[in-house]
Enzyme design. Structure first.
Site, PDB file in Angstrom:
ATOM      1  N   LYS A  61     -71.461 -50.318-138.510  1.00 45.98           N
ATOM      2  CA  LYS A  61     -71.625 -49.999-137.085  1.00 45.98           C
ATOM      3  C   LYS A  61     -72.312 -48.645-136.923  1.00 45.98           C
ATOM      4  O   LYS A  61     -73.215 -48.486-136.095  1.00 45.98           O
ATOM      5  CB  LYS A  61     -70.258 -49.994-136.386  1.00 45.98           C
ATOM      6  N   GLN A  77     -61.173 -48.832-134.687  1.00 48.01           N
ATOM      7  CA  GLN A  77     -61.249 -49.917-135.656  1.00 48.01           C
ATOM      8  C   GLN A  77     -59.852 -50.470-135.955  1.00 48.01           C
ATOM      9  O   GLN A  77     -58.936 -49.722-136.276  1.00 48.01           O
ATOM     10  CB  GLN A  77     -61.908 -49.406-136.946  1.00 48.01           C
ATOM     11  N   ASP A 123     -65.527 -52.435-126.990  1.00 41.35           N
ATOM     12  CA  ASP A 123     -65.043 -53.631-127.681  1.00 41.35           C
ATOM     13  C   ASP A 123     -64.537 -54.688-126.691  1.00 41.35           C
ATOM     14  O   ASP A 123     -64.288 -55.827-127.068  1.00 41.35           O
ATOM     15  CB  ASP A 123     -63.901 -53.270-128.648  1.00 41.35           C
TER      16      ASP A 123
END
Ligand code: NAD
Length: 292
Positions: free
Chosen positions: A63, A107, A130
């Site tokens: 990412k 994460q 997200d």
């Protein structure tokens, strides 16, 4: 003309090439990031990695690299596996208040002493790239999507690009997680598909899958979907990423067997995975545009 993989004489399916579509999305985003930067807004993503899960480390590295290639600024916050929930929440709150940060990504999975739900709910919904915050999930349920989870958004972009007709089609989604199965089912519903969600307790999975015009596997079990579970001509989307004992990657679909029957199919790797990262960047750029 979309590439057709040579998988033997029976191979019929068109390959939905997520790698190449993701590259197109990223190159368009790069131009937009340049234009925004010239106006003094450089999109910025903050990534929090707590602990030392090796798979998480690889995902985060990919990412961050994608951000660099697109011109999005990325700040990586690495926290020890022993970090307290309070310390992590403090970090999120500070990033919420930082006007140079447009997207915040925590994460998962988090170390066991930390409640992931509390952390995700602390991220400002406008920076929730997200799309996991309840405000963003609720907006999706209400049919007014804002930040949409990256993997489901990537699947929808692939379907749209491939011209797969969804109105009135029967879409079967195998997997009901909050990050893939459920939001994807809602997005398909919004495009007027008739949606069936299957999960670990569903009976008759084979027959349900075989009735799908669009079949999505998001489970995490290698080759769960066999060739005889695919309706001839169906579009098969394989979200699964499974590491086999020989180190190779495999999806949830038996690719060769399904490709002999399907009309179109995503490969693993090179299908949904690259689209997930492209959608993360897109969410980040959108957040920066909205905050200017
Ligand atoms: P999860 O473990 O949260 O959910 C799995 C789902 O599969 C559950 O809803 C469960 O009920 C269902 N399931 C389990 N066994 C089943 C069975 N035998 N039959 C039918 N359903 C069954 O997983 P997740 O986070 O949604 O991820 C699913 C897969 O997608 C994993 O392989 C993950 O690595 C992959 N993934 C890929 C990307 C990407 O970018 N390509 C992104 C996210 C997840």
């Amino acid at each position: 003309m979309a590439p057709v993989l040579d998988c033997g004489p029976l191979m019929a399916a068109r390959i939905l090439d997520g790698k190449s579509l993701a590259a197109q999305v990223r190159s368009a985003l790069k131009k937009e990031v340049e234009a925004l930067s010239q106006r003094g807004i450089r999109p910025g993503l903050a990534v929090i990695l707590a602990g030392d899960n090796p798979a998480s480390r690889v995902y985060v590295r990919n990412k961050v690299r994608a951000c660099e290639e697109t011109g999005v600024r990325s700040d990586l916050y690495e926290l020890p596996a022993t970090v307290s929930e309070a310390a992590l929440l403090d970090r999120v709150l500070a990033l919420n208040d930082d006007s140079a940060v447009h997207g915040i990504l925590v994460q998962l999975p988090l170390p066991k002493q930390i409640d992931p739900h509390r952390v995700l709910e602390t991220i400002a919904p406008a920076k929730d790239v997200d799309g996991f915050h309840e405000a963003n999930l609720g907006a999706l349920v209400a049919g007014e999507p804002r930040m949409v989870a990256c993997t489901p958004a990537g699947v929808m972009r692939l379907l749209e690009h491939a011209g797969v007709a969804l109105g009135g089609a029967h879409a079967v989604v195998i997997g009901r997680s909050n990050i893939v199965g459920k939001p994807l089912a809602l997005l398909l519903l919004q495009k007027d598909a008739t949606v069936t969600i299957c999960h670990s307790k569903s009976g008759g999975l084979g027959a349900l899958a075989r009735s799908a015009d669009v079949l999505v596997a998001a489970v995490g079990r290698p080759k769960l979907v066999t060739g005889d579970m695919v309706k001839p001509g169906a579009c098969v989307i394989d979200v699964g990423v499974n590491r086999l004992s020989d180190g190779s990657l495999c999806g949830d679909v038996d690719f060769a067997a399904a490709a002999a029957v399907a009309g179109s199919i995503t490969p693993v790797p090179g299908g949904v995975g690259p689209m997930t990262i492209a959608m993360l960047l897109e969410n980040c750029v959108r957040a920066a545009r909205a905050m200017r």
